[in-house]
Design an enzyme around this catalytic site. Structure first.
Site, mmCIF file in Angstrom:
data_model
loop_
_atom_site.group_PDB
_atom_site.id
_atom_site.type_symbol
_atom_site.label_atom_id
_atom_site.label_comp_id
_atom_site.label_asym_id
_atom_site.label_seq_id
_atom_site.Cartn_x
_atom_site.Cartn_y
_atom_site.Cartn_z
ATOM 1 N N LEU A 1 0.857 -1.179 0.000
ATOM 2 C CA LEU A 1 0.000 0.000 0.000
ATOM 3 C C LEU A 1 0.896 1.232 0.000
ATOM 4 O O LEU A 1 1.965 1.224 0.612
ATOM 5 C CB LEU A 1 -0.896 0.003 1.238
ATOM 6 N N SER B 1 9.969 1.260 2.580
ATOM 7 C CA SER B 1 8.875 0.377 2.969
ATOM 8 C C SER B 1 8.979 -0.069 4.420
ATOM 9 O O SER B 1 10.072 -0.231 4.959
ATOM 10 C CB SER B 1 8.877 -0.871 2.080
ATOM 11 N N VAL C 1 1.686 -7.101 5.053
ATOM 12 C CA VAL C 1 1.312 -5.772 4.586
ATOM 13 C C VAL C 1 2.583 -4.933 4.493
ATOM 14 O O VAL C 1 3.339 -4.838 5.458
ATOM 15 C CB VAL C 1 0.298 -5.091 5.533
ATOM 16 N N GLU C 2 2.801 -4.345 3.340
ATOM 17 C CA GLU C 2 3.904 -3.410 3.122
ATOM 18 C C GLU C 2 3.289 -2.040 2.913
ATOM 19 O O GLU C 2 2.402 -1.878 2.079
ATOM 20 C CB GLU C 2 4.694 -3.834 1.882
ATOM 21 N N VAL C 3 3.710 -1.056 3.687
ATOM 22 C CA VAL C 3 3.302 0.328 3.462
ATOM 23 C C VAL C 3 4.547 1.067 2.998
ATOM 24 O O VAL C 3 5.572 1.073 3.687
ATOM 25 C CB VAL C 3 2.688 0.971 4.727
#
Length: 135
Positions: A79, A115, A126-128
């Site tokens: 994301l 990230s 989940v990668e932001v």
């Protein structure tokens, strides 16, 4: 016989996440990642962000059509945010969410980014990422 031309894809509309608990997932993604929930009778619960959404399917009660083997925890996605990655890590810590990796430099679809990786309640990765941010 001529070769058929490939279909030109312009973007992504939605992704389906199969989860152990719709309510636990909605709480996590709305409270921690600021997504907006939408509920309509006879439709999957949806979590909106930007111009995309996650459709949420309860394991064992999926909507048709569905993946061949829908499984909670089988997701791995990135994301995007405009927030600095260090601030993302700090906010996750404030919510009691363990950072698995990061901030780290990655190469995204549109170039370099920083990230932060963590797990949601179903152990999806989940990668932001913050596009254009440098270490």
């Amino acid at each position: 016989m001529s070769e058929a031309a490939a279909i030109a894809i312009d973007g992504l509309d939605h992704v389906v996440l199969t989860v152990g608990s719709v309510e636990r997932t909605v709480d996590f993604y709305t409270r921690i990642l600021g997504m907006r929930v939408e509920r309509q009778p006879g439709r999957p619960t949806a979590l909106h962000f930007g111009s995309q959404k996650f459709n949420i399917h309860q394991a064992g009660r999926e909507f048709e059509p569905k993946a061949l083997r829908p499984t909670p925890g089988g997701g791995d996605f990135c994301l995007l945010t405009g927030m600095p990655s260090a601030a993302v890590a700090e906010r996750l810590a404030a919510f009691g969410v363990a950072v698995e990796l990061g901030p780290v430099t990655r190469e995204g679809a549109c170039g370099p980014m920083m990230s932060v990786y963590f797990r949601d309640p179903d152990d999806n990765l989940v990668e932001v990422a913050t596009p254009g941010e440098r270490p």
